[in-house]
Design a protein around this motif. Structure first.
Motif, PDB file in Angstrom:
ATOM      1  N   UNK A  42       0.841  -1.189   0.000  1.00 46.65           N
ATOM      2  CA  UNK A  42       0.000   0.000   0.000  1.00 46.65           C
ATOM      3  C   UNK A  42       0.879   1.243   0.000  1.00 46.65           C
ATOM      4  N   UNK A  43       0.467   2.260  -0.763  1.00 46.85           N
ATOM      5  CA  UNK A  43       1.197   3.516  -0.746  1.00 46.85           C
ATOM      6  C   UNK A  43       0.243   4.629  -1.132  1.00 46.85           C
ATOM      7  N   UNK A  44       0.611   5.837  -0.794  1.00 52.33           N
ATOM      8  CA  UNK A  44      -0.163   7.009  -1.136  1.00 52.33           C
ATOM      9  C   UNK A  44       0.512   7.706  -2.310  1.00 52.33           C
ATOM     10  N   UNK A  45      -0.291   8.144  -3.255  1.00 52.37           N
ATOM     11  CA  UNK A  45       0.271   8.921  -4.348  1.00 52.37           C
ATOM     12  C   UNK A  45       0.752  10.249  -3.784  1.00 52.37           C
ATOM     13  N   UNK A  46       2.004  10.567  -4.018  1.00 50.88           N
ATOM     14  CA  UNK A  46       2.582  11.811  -3.514  1.00 50.88           C
ATOM     15  C   UNK A  46       2.834  12.733  -4.697  1.00 50.88           C
ATOM     16  N   UNK A 147      -9.589  23.550  -4.218  1.00 50.54           N
ATOM     17  CA  UNK A 147      -9.678  22.087  -4.204  1.00 50.54           C
ATOM     18  C   UNK A 147      -8.442  21.409  -3.653  1.00 50.54           C
ATOM     19  N   UNK A 148      -7.681  22.106  -2.828  1.00 52.01           N
ATOM     20  CA  UNK A 148      -6.420  21.571  -2.326  1.00 52.01           C
ATOM     21  C   UNK A 148      -6.466  21.448  -0.808  1.00 52.01           C
ATOM     22  N   UNK A 149      -6.085  20.285  -0.315  1.00 49.93           N
ATOM     23  CA  UNK A 149      -6.056  20.024   1.123  1.00 49.93           C
ATOM     24  C   UNK A 149      -4.644  20.179   1.667  1.00 49.93           C
ATOM     25  N   UNK A 150      -4.552  20.520   2.943  1.00 49.02           N
ATOM     26  CA  UNK A 150      -3.253  20.612   3.604  1.00 49.02           C
ATOM     27  C   UNK A 150      -2.665  19.220   3.815  1.00 49.02           C
ATOM     28  N   UNK A 151      -1.341  19.151   3.950  1.00 43.43           N
ATOM     29  CA  UNK A 151      -0.660  17.913   4.303  1.00 43.43           C
ATOM     30  C   UNK A 151      -0.696  17.752   5.819  1.00 43.43           C
ATOM     31  N   UNK A 152      -0.960  16.552   6.283  1.00 46.45           N
ATOM     32  CA  UNK A 152      -1.022  16.296   7.723  1.00 46.45           C
ATOM     33  C   UNK A 152       0.354  15.920   8.259  1.00 46.45           C
ATOM     34  N   UNK A 218       3.854   5.642   2.478  1.00 45.46           N
ATOM     35  CA  UNK A 218       2.831   4.687   2.916  1.00 45.46           C
ATOM     36  C   UNK A 218       1.624   5.389   3.529  1.00 45.46           C
ATOM     37  N   UNK A 219       1.858   6.533   4.182  1.00 43.96           N
ATOM     38  CA  UNK A 219       0.772   7.227   4.884  1.00 43.96           C
ATOM     39  C   UNK A 219       0.378   8.542   4.239  1.00 43.96           C
ATOM     40  N   UNK A 220       1.264   9.116   3.429  1.00 46.60           N
ATOM     41  CA  UNK A 220       1.017  10.426   2.841  1.00 46.60           C
ATOM     42  C   UNK A 220       1.222  11.564   3.819  1.00 46.60           C
ATOM     43  N   UNK A 221       1.761  11.263   5.022  1.00 49.62           N
ATOM     44  CA  UNK A 221       1.935  12.286   6.046  1.00 49.62           C
ATOM     45  C   UNK A 221       3.367  12.838   6.047  1.00 49.62           C
TER      46      UNK A 221
END
Length: 287
Positions: A42-46, A147-152, A218-221
């Protein structure tokens, strides 16, 4: 430090996502059963969404696990990217007025808006290398308009071996590598940083990448903020940080780059994204 570059350089090619593993089928003596499929990691698209370009550095719009959509948004960059100059060793700046602007990028790295700060919430180059700005916009306003979210920002310590991407809004370039390990003390000129992240060699970050978010794929954080590298093989000088272990032994790794962990930052922010350096669990240096 990954200092800003003043000269114009050729356009840099964005590093893409890693290749998917190939699948292999095995024969089983003519059995009709289909071969078992191994699940892909599993991975997050960065990408560039939520990153920003500064006049001299990179950065990102960030939020914490407890942040609310109605809170004023924050931008994370390096202490040495502060518009009023490098904080001195031991100096901590809080609540400083600012009108700095940031170019907000979408997933493709295209600038879609100019965001403005009204305050330097926190800035230091002691123990870590961070500047956090407060914007005049909330997270909800940015999301609704662009339409853009902040990075956690993750609130847990990163792990050696983790696959990461360093996302530079200044150069619109993404570096891919792994966390090679952690440095007890990283010394550069008069500054000392604690428990720094050391990259594997593939993240050959350059001037202008300072302040880039380091993202766990993996987390996008966000797990760290990119800040320096040893350029010339010198020992503990500016742009040539050295590693110092708990016994005082010094190691120089020419061409290797580093970041400062960010997991300790969320504990220092309370309701409304307000800084509280006396909050339980906050270990950031105080003025």
């Amino acid at each position: 430090m990954n200092k800003p570059l003043l000269a114009t350089l050729a356009t840099l090619v964005i590093t893409g996502a890693g290749m998917a593993p190939a699948a292999a089928a095995a024969q089983n003596g003519g059995a009709a059963a289909a071969p078992a499929k191994k699940a892909a990691p599993a991975f997050k698209a960065v990408d560039f969404a939520g990153t920003v370009s500064l006049s001299n550095c990179s950065g990102s719009v960030i939020r914490f696990p407890a942040s609310a959509d109605s809170d004023p948004a924050l931008v994370l960059s390096n202490g040495h990217c502060l518009e009023t100059g490098f904080p001195d060793p031991g100096e901590v700046i809080t609540g400083q007025s600012s009108s700095r602007t940031f170019g907000l990028l979408n997933s493709a790295g295209t600038k879609v808006a100019t965001l403005r700060a009204n305050q330097v919430v926190y800035s230091t180059m002691t123990d870590t290398d961070v500047t956090i700005y407060r914007l005049t916009s909330t997270y909800a306003q940015i999301k609704n308009s662009y339409g853009i979210s902040a990075l956690t920002v993750s609130d847990t310590h990163p792990v050696a071996g983790t696959a990461i991407k360093v996302v530079s809004g200044y150069w619109k370039k993404i570096y891919s590598c792994n966390i090679d390990g952690f440095v007890y003390r990283l010394k550069e000129g008069g500054w000392t940083w604690k428990d720094s992240v050391r990259y594997t060699s593939a993240c050959n970050t350059i001037g202008g990448t300072s302040g880039s978010p380091v993202v766990d794929t993996a987390t996008g954080k966000v797990v760290a903020v990119n800040n320096t590298g040893n350029e010339d093989g010198q020992r503990c000088t500016e742009n040539n940080p050295c590693e110092v272990d708990a016994s005082g032994n010094v190691t120089v790794r020419q061409g290797i780059n580093y970041a400062e962990e960010t997991y300790q930052i969320p504990a220092c922010f309370t309701t409304g994204n307000k800084l509280n350096l006396n909050a339980s669990g906050c270990v950031l240096p105080k003025p």
